[in-house]
Design a protein around this motif. Structure first.
Motif, short mmCIF file in Angstrom:
data_model
loop_
_atom_site.label_atom_id
_atom_site.label_comp_id
_atom_site.label_asym_id
_atom_site.label_seq_id
_atom_site.Cartn_x
_atom_site.Cartn_y
_atom_site.Cartn_z
N ILE A 175 0.84 -1.20 0.00
CA ILE A 175 0.00 0.00 0.00
C ILE A 175 0.87 1.25 0.00
O ILE A 175 0.63 2.21 -0.76
N GLY A 176 1.91 1.28 0.84
CA GLY A 176 2.83 2.42 0.86
C GLY A 176 3.55 2.58 -0.47
O GLY A 176 3.77 3.72 -0.94
N ALA A 177 3.91 1.46 -1.09
CA ALA A 177 4.57 1.54 -2.39
C ALA A 177 3.64 2.13 -3.45
O ALA A 177 4.07 2.95 -4.28
N LEU A 181 4.19 5.57 -5.47
CA LEU A 181 4.26 5.54 -6.93
C LEU A 181 3.26 6.52 -7.55
O LEU A 181 3.60 7.28 -8.46
N VAL A 182 2.04 6.53 -7.06
CA VAL A 182 1.03 7.46 -7.58
C VAL A 182 1.43 8.90 -7.25
O VAL A 182 1.32 9.80 -8.10
N GLY A 183 1.88 9.13 -6.03
CA GLY A 183 2.29 10.48 -5.65
C GLY A 183 3.48 10.97 -6.46
O GLY A 183 3.53 12.14 -6.86
N THR A 184 4.42 10.08 -6.73
CA THR A 184 5.59 10.47 -7.53
C THR A 184 5.19 10.87 -8.94
O THR A 184 5.64 11.90 -9.47
N ASN A 185 4.34 10.07 -9.56
CA ASN A 185 3.91 10.40 -10.92
C ASN A 185 3.16 11.72 -10.98
O ASN A 185 3.30 12.49 -11.94
N LEU A 186 2.36 12.02 -9.97
CA LEU A 186 1.58 13.26 -9.96
C LEU A 186 2.45 14.46 -9.61
O LEU A 186 2.40 15.49 -10.27
N GLY A 278 7.61 0.63 2.34
CA GLY A 278 7.23 0.53 0.93
C GLY A 278 7.37 1.85 0.20
O GLY A 278 7.87 1.91 -0.94
N GLY A 279 6.93 2.95 0.84
CA GLY A 279 7.10 4.26 0.22
C GLY A 279 8.55 4.64 0.06
O GLY A 279 8.96 5.25 -0.95
N LEU A 280 9.38 4.30 1.05
CA LEU A 280 10.82 4.58 0.97
C LEU A 280 11.45 3.86 -0.21
O LEU A 280 12.24 4.45 -0.98
N LEU A 281 11.14 2.60 -0.39
CA LEU A 281 11.73 1.81 -1.47
C LEU A 281 11.35 2.37 -2.85
O LEU A 281 12.20 2.50 -3.74
#
Length: 370
Positions: A175-177, A181-186, A278-281
Motif C-alpha cells: 500500500i505504501g509503495a 508511486l502514484v504520488g511520484t507520478n503526480l 514501501g514508500g521509501l523503497l
C-alpha cells in the motif's frame, strides 16, 4: 410389541373405528394401507374408539389423525396420555398454510421493504443488547480481575495478533509503495516530487496503517471468532457451559475482545513501519530519494500527531471488530448453513463498521482541527 390393527363397524348408524395393538413407528406395518383401502370403500368414520389401544408414539398418532376429520369425536377412555398426545400432534396436522405473498408489483416492493425495515430494527436491538452485556462483562472483569481467563487470552493474542504481523507488514508495504508511486507520478509533473515523503508519511500514519490493519483483523479474526463460537454452539458446548454455571461472555467473549484490544495497536505500528518502508523503497527507485534523506525528511515534516491520531483509532476499531465476530458466533443455530451465514455476516459487518467509523473519526478530527 403388538402389531397395529383396527376394526371398522357400524354402531347405531355411526361408522366407528376401533384401534388395537401398538401404534408406533415400528409396529404400524401395513395397517395404514389396509385402513385407507377400507375407508375408500365405506366412507369416512364418525367415531374413533381408542380404549383398547396399546403403546402410541407421535408417528402413530399422526397416522391415526390423517384418517379422522377434525370434528370427529375421539374416545380415549381412561388414557389421559393419549389425549395429551393427540392434542400435541393435531395442530401440526391441521395448521393452515399461510397465503403466498405477491413477489411483484408495488405491493411486493412494499412487502419486501417492510420486512427489511423490521429485520434491520431487530438487528439494531440485538446489537444494543449485546453491547450492554459486553460492557457489563468488561466491568465485572475490571473490578474482579480473577474472572479473567489468562490462558485463552494469551492464545487469542497469539492467534489474532502475533500470527497476523507478517501479512499486515506485507500488505501495508505494498500500500505504501502504491501511494508513493502514484504520488511520484503526480508530483513530478508539478516539480515538487520531494513532497512524496510527506504524502506517504501522513497517509500511512493517519489513515492507511490503522485501516489496513483493522480490515485484516476483520478478515482473519472476526471470521475466526464467529466460526469458533459458532461451532461450539452447533455442538451444544455453550449450552453445557450454561448448565455448569459458566458465563459465556466471561469464557468466550471477553478473552477475544481483550486480545484484539491489546494486539491492534501493535498491528497498527507494524502496518505503519511496513507502509513507510514501501514508500521509501519506491521513492528510492523512482526519484532517487535516499533512505537516509527519506527518514530524515519524514521526521522533520510529518507531525507526530498523525501517528497518535492513527493509533487512537486502533482500540476502538478492535473492540468493534471483536464484538461483531463474537456476536455473530453466538447467533449461530444448529445447522451448517447458519454457521456460514453468520461467519460471512461477521466479516461484512466488521469491515463496514471499520470504514464507517474511520469516516466518522476523519470528520471529527477535521472539526477539531487535528
Amino acid at each position: 410389541m403388538t402389531s397395529a390393527d383396527w376394526h371398522l363397524y357400524d354402531r347405531n348408524g355411526e361408522m366407528t373405528l376401533h384401534m388395537t395393538g401398538d401404534w408406533t413407528a415400528l409396529a404400524l406395518g401395513n395397517a395404514l394401507d389396509r385402513l385407507s383401502a377400507h375407508l375408500g370403500e365405506r366412507g369416512m368414520v364418525q367415531r374413533v374408539d381408542l380404549s383398547d389401544l396399546g403403546r402410541v408414539d407421535t408417528a402413530g398418532a399422526l397416522a391415526l389423525l390423517q384418517f379422522v376429520p377434525k370434528e370427529v369425536d375421539i374416545d380415549c377412555g381412561p388414557r389421559e396420555d393419549l389425549r395429551r398426545l393427540i392434542e400435541l400432534v393435531r395442530p401440526a396436522l391441521y395448521t393452515e398454510t399461510p397465503p403466498r405473498r405477491g413477489s411483484g408489483g408495488i405491493v411486493g416492493f412494499f412487502d419486501r421493504f417492510g420486512r427489511q425495515v423490521v429485520q434491520l430494527g431487530g438487528e439494531a436491538y440485538a446489537m444494543l443488547e449485546f453491547t450492554g452485556r459486553l460492557i457489563a462483562a468488561l466491568g465485572r472483569t475490571f473490578f474482579h480481575p480473577r474472572r479473567l481467563r489468562v490462558t485463552p487470552l494469551v492464545a487469542m493474542m497469539q492467534d489474532a495478533g502475533v500470527n497476523a504481523l507478517p501479512i499486515v507488514f506485507v500488505m501495508t508495504f505494498f500500500i505504501g509503495a502504491v501511494i508513493a508511486l502514484v504520488g511520484t507520478n503526480l508530483l513530478t509533473t508539478l516539480g515538487v516530487e520531494v513532497f512524496t515523503v510527506q504524502l506517504v508519511g501522513v497517509a500511512i500514519l493517519r489513515e492507511f496503517g490503522v485501516v489496513i490493519a483493522a480490515i485484516l483483523l476483520s478478515g482473519r479474526s472476526a471470521s475466526s471468532f464467529a466460526a469458533q463460537i459458532g461451532s461450539m454452539r452447533m455442538n451444544q458446548e455453550t449450552d453445557a457451559m450454561q448448565v455448569m454455571g459458566v458465563d459465556r461472555f466471561d469464557a468466550l467473549v471477553i478473552p477475544r475482545v481483550l486480545a484484539a484490544l491489546l494486539m491492534m495497536p501493535l498491528m497498527t505500528f507494524c502496518a505503519d513501519i511496513g507502509g513507510i518502508a514501501g514508500g521509501l523503497l519506491v521513492s528510492w527507485a523512482t526519484i532517487d530519494i535516499s533512505p537516509v534523506f527519506f527518514i530524515q525528511r519524514t521526521l522533520e515534516t510529518v507531525n507526530i500527531k498523525h501517528f497518535w491520531i492513527g493509533m487512537s483509532k486502533a482500540p476502538f476499531l478492535a473492540i468493534v471488530i471483536a464484538a461483531a465476530g463474537c456476536r455473530h458466533g453466538l447467533m449461530v443455530g444448529g445447522d451448517v448453513q447458519s454457521l456460514g451465514r453468520n461467519v460471512t455476516s461477521a466479516v461484512v459487518q466488521s469491515v463496514f463498521m471499520v470504514i464507517m467509523f474511520d469516516a466518522i473519526f476523519a470528520v471529527l478530527f477535521m472539526v477539531l482541527d487535528l
